[in-house]
Design an enzyme around this catalytic site. Structure first.
Site, PDB file in Angstrom:
ATOM      1  CG  HIS A 146      -1.709   1.211   1.449  1.00  0.00           C
ATOM      2  ND1 HIS A 146      -3.019   1.359   1.013  1.00  0.00           N
ATOM      3  CD2 HIS A 146      -1.393   2.391   2.056  1.00  0.00           C
ATOM      4  CE1 HIS A 146      -3.463   2.547   1.346  1.00  0.00           C
ATOM      5  NE2 HIS A 146      -2.488   3.198   1.989  1.00  0.00           N
ATOM      6  CD  GLU A 147       1.978   3.330   3.726  1.00  0.00           C
ATOM      7  OE1 GLU A 147       2.139   4.425   3.158  1.00  0.00           O
ATOM      8  OE2 GLU A 147       1.022   3.106   4.490  1.00  0.00           O
ATOM      9  CG  HIS A 173       0.182   6.078  -0.496  1.00  0.00           C
ATOM     10  ND1 HIS A 173      -0.898   6.794  -0.979  1.00  0.00           N
ATOM     11  CD2 HIS A 173      -0.234   5.536   0.677  1.00  0.00           C
ATOM     12  CE1 HIS A 173      -1.917   6.668  -0.146  1.00  0.00           C
ATOM     13  NE2 HIS A 173      -1.543   5.908   0.862  1.00  0.00           N
ATOM     14  CD  GLU A 183      -4.807   6.433   2.407  1.00  0.00           C
ATOM     15  OE1 GLU A 183      -4.560   5.220   2.621  1.00  0.00           O
ATOM     16  OE2 GLU A 183      -3.923   7.311   2.388  1.00  0.00           O
TER      17      GLU A 183
END
Length: 289
Positions: free
Chosen positions: A144-145, A148, A224
């Site tokens: 997930h990071e 980003h 997100e």
């Protein structure tokens, strides 16, 4: 207390730098004897609005390390550190990114990514996250990071923040000028901004700033969803991300300092949904499904 002092000192330093820049460019002289110079005011608003956002972006990694106490893993010492660095490296390679800095900080379960660009990024995880999640769940959080970073979310949010800041500063001073003019007595000569201008600008900065934060938080919530989808793509399935979100929903997520709060994997909902940087976990899971 250390974080509060650091936050205040940084903001005062940024405002001082921007004030000097506006003075050197001459855009701070938007109030003239002939009235309001809108072109000059727009220049002033852009310097203050975008300047603050981009300075914050350039300082993001340093501020994140200072405010969370994150320690960069230069040479992995433990099996957990080796696994963490190798996992971040593999995910970054799969996403077509250079290797980010990897750090660990003390705290409850959370993680964040920050940095001025894809080539200068930081991924940090808390000790609480490593202790309460399985390796597959931690890997999903890391994906997930990484998503980003791959999506350029830090720069995107900086640009959005700069635009709304510029409009807040510009519109507040236009409103303040007309309020000040309306309060002046007929025939009264202008000798500079009066009390009506200063009070109106202060109130408008506050009110428009609240509206602006709603806009920024909306885009933060959308990113997100995109990062969750990016994690699912990197992992080849949405199930690990769904499992990680389920786990986050069942534990107390750690709070992050304000300067990196929007970059975390989890965040506490605001007192109103419109002011929350993260969507509810149930919505994120539904979107992945």
């Amino acid at each position: 207390m250390k974080r509060i002092i650091l936050f205040l000192a940084t903001n005062l330093a940024v405002m001082l730098v921007l004030s000097i820049a506006a003075s050197l460019l001459g855009v701070n002289k938007y109030l003239t004897a002939n009235g309001l110079n809108l072109g000059m005011l727009l220049g002033f608003a852009a310097v203050m609005g975008f300047g603050g956002s981009f300075i914050s972006l350039l300082m993001s990694k340093t501020m994140a390390k200072w405010s969370t106490g994150a320690k960069v893993i230069a040479q992995p010492q433990t099996q957990a550190e080796h696994w963490l660095v190798n996992t971040v490296g593999r995910l970054a390679k799969n996403a077509g990114l250079p290797m980010p800095e990897v750090a660990i900080y003390e705290g409850e379960a959370n993680a964040f990514a920050t940095g001025a660009s894809r080539n200068s990024s930081l991924v940090a995880v808390s000790t609480g996250l490593l202790q309460t999640m399985s390796e597959s769940e931690v890997e999903a959080v890391l994906a997930h990071e990484i998503a980003h970073i791959a999506n350029g979310d830090m720069v995107t949010l900086t640009l959005i923040q700069g635009v709304v800041n510029t409009f807040v500063i510009f519109i507040s001073r236009v409103v303040g000028y007309f309020v000040d003019q309306a309060l002046r007595k007929d025939g009264e000569e202008s000798s500079g901004p009066g009390i009506g201008y200063m009070i109106s600008v202060f109130v408008c900065d506050l009110l428009f700033g609240i509206l602006a934060s709603m806009i920024v938080m909306y885009f933060s919530r959308q990113r997100e969803f995109r990062a969750d989808a990016g994690a699912a793509k990197l992992l080849g399935s949405p199930q690990p991300m769904i499992a990680a979100l389920h786990r986050l929903g069942g534990i107390e997520a750690g709070e992050l300092p304000q300067n990196v709060a929007t970059a975390g994997i989890a965040g506490r909902p605001g007192w109103m949904a419109l002011f929350s940087s993260h969507p509810p976990i149930e919505e994120r899971i539904a979107a992945l499904r």
